[in-house]
Design an enzyme around this catalytic site. Structure first.
Site, PDB file in Angstrom:
ATOM      1  N   CYS A  87       0.794  -1.188  -0.013  1.00 15.48           N
ATOM      2  CA  CYS A  87      -0.059  -0.046   0.030  1.00 15.48           C
ATOM      3  C   CYS A  87       0.887   1.348   0.205  1.00 15.48           C
ATOM      4  O   CYS A  87       1.415   1.566  -0.969  1.00 15.48           O
ATOM      5  CB  CYS A  87      -1.000   0.083   1.187  1.00 15.48           C
ATOM      6  SG  CYS A  87      -2.359   1.227   0.937  1.00 15.48           S
ATOM      7  N   HIS A 173      -3.737  -5.274   0.960  1.00 15.97           N
ATOM      8  CA  HIS A 173      -3.442  -5.737   2.326  1.00 15.97           C
ATOM      9  C   HIS A 173      -3.545  -7.075   2.591  1.00 15.97           C
ATOM     10  O   HIS A 173      -4.306  -7.654   3.369  1.00 15.97           O
ATOM     11  CB  HIS A 173      -3.894  -4.866   3.557  1.00 15.97           C
ATOM     12  CG  HIS A 173      -3.716  -3.495   3.393  1.00 15.97           C
ATOM     13  ND1 HIS A 173      -2.403  -2.880   4.090  1.00 15.97           N
ATOM     14  CD2 HIS A 173      -4.265  -2.489   2.899  1.00 15.97           C
ATOM     15  CE1 HIS A 173      -2.482  -1.826   3.784  1.00 15.97           C
ATOM     16  NE2 HIS A 173      -3.556  -1.197   3.116  1.00 15.97           N
ATOM     17  N   GLU A 175      -1.652  -9.083   4.603  1.00 12.25           N
ATOM     18  CA  GLU A 175      -1.054  -8.930   6.138  1.00 12.25           C
ATOM     19  C   GLU A 175      -2.202  -8.718   7.032  1.00 12.25           C
ATOM     20  O   GLU A 175      -2.017  -8.911   8.358  1.00 12.25           O
ATOM     21  CB  GLU A 175       0.218  -8.368   6.057  1.00 12.25           C
ATOM     22  CG  GLU A 175      -0.100  -6.846   6.676  1.00 12.25           C
ATOM     23  CD  GLU A 175      -0.673  -5.909   5.444  1.00 12.25           C
ATOM     24  OE1 GLU A 175      -0.844  -4.634   5.739  1.00 12.25           O
ATOM     25  OE2 GLU A 175      -0.747  -6.134   4.270  1.00 12.25           O
TER      26      GLU A 175
END
Length: 225
Positions: A87, A173, A175
C-alpha cells in the site's frame, strides 16, 4: 534471513511477519519512521518490508520523515536488496523509481478482487490468478519505467508491480489481521461513506475469514523471496 520492517501507524499489526520470521528462523527488526527515521546499516538486513499508512507518499511537507525513508528505500533497491512494499510502501516504491503517485478516482475499502495479468513473475509464483484481498487506500500510482505491471482491480488499474526480480509493490493488504481490521473500522469510520468501492463495516467484518486465504498467499510470496 534478516528482515527489516517499517510500520507507519501505531495500531498496525505486524504479527503475521513476526510469526513468519519465527517459523523460518529469520531475524525481524521493526522500526517506526514517524518517530524519526534513522537509517540502519544496509548490511543489517536482507529483506526490507514497507507497510501501509494513512499518509500519502507525496506528503513530504506534512510528514518530514517521508523524504528520509524514501531515500533509504531507493538506496536499498539500488543495492539489490529484496524489497516488499505494501500500500503506502508500494506507493513509495513507485515514487522513488520515478512513477507518479496521486489520488485515485475512487477510494477502495473492503474486500475486493485482485486479478493478475498475463505477465509471470517469480515473486508471484504459486499465487492464484484471481483472489480477494483487503484494501484501504485512496491513492494510486503509475508504474515507473523499467517496472512491470502484474495485477489490477476494477477500482484501480495498478495493484501490483515488480522491479527486476527482487522488488515487489502490492497495493492491497494480505497481511491484515482481524484485530487490526476491526480497529481501522473503528478509528477511520469517517471514511466509510457511500461510494462504489467502499463497503460497509458490517459487510467487511462478515468476510473476515478471508484473512486465512490472504495469509496463505502472503506466505507464498515471502517464500518466493
Amino acid at each position: 534471513m534478516r528482515v527489516l520492517l517499517l510500520k507507519h501507524f501505531d495500531f498496525d499489526d505486524p504479527s503475521f511477519f513476526i510469526s513468519w520470521a519465527g517459523q523460518h528462523e529469520a531475524e525481524l527488526t521493526v522500526l517506526f519512521p514517524p518517530n524519526g527515521f534513522h537509517a540502519p546499516s544496509f548490511d543489517s538486513f536482507d529483506l526490507l518490508i514497507i507497510l501501509g499508512g494513512p499518509m500519502s507518499a507525496y506528503q513530504d511537507s506534512e510528514y518530514p520523515w517521508l523524504q528520509s525513508e524514501k531515500m533509504f528505500i531507493r538506496e536499498a533497491v539500488d543495492r539489490g536488496k529484496k524489497v516488499l512494499g505494501i500500500c503506502l510502501g508500494a506507493q513509495m516504491l513507485a515514487d522513488v523509481l520515478g512513477g507518479k503517485v496521486y489520488r485515485n478516482q475512487y477510494k477502495e475499502i473492503g474486500w475486493h478482487q485482485v486479478m493478475r495479468n498475463s505477465t509471470n513473475h517469480p515473486l508471484l509464483e504459486g499465487v492464484p490468478d484471481e483472489f480477494y484481498s483487503f484494501h484501504w487506500h485512496g491513492d494510486c500510482f503509475d508504474i515507473p519505467e523499467g517496472t512491470v505491471s502484474l495485477a489490477s482491480s476494477k477500482a484501480c488499474k495498478q495493484q501490483a508491480f515488480a522491479y527486476g526480480e527482487h522488488v515487489l509493490g502490492l497495493q492491497f493488504h494480505l497481511e491484515t489481521t482481524e484485530g487490526c481490521m476491526t480497529t481501522m473500522l473503528e478509528r477511520w469510520q469517517h471514511e466509510l461513506v457511500v461510494a462504489p468501492w467502499i463497503q460497509k463495516a458490517g459487510d467487511i467484518l462478515e468476510q473476515k475469514d478471508r484473512t486465512r486465504d490472504s495469509k496463505a498467499i502472503l506466505n507464498q510470496i515471502l517464500s518466493n523471496y
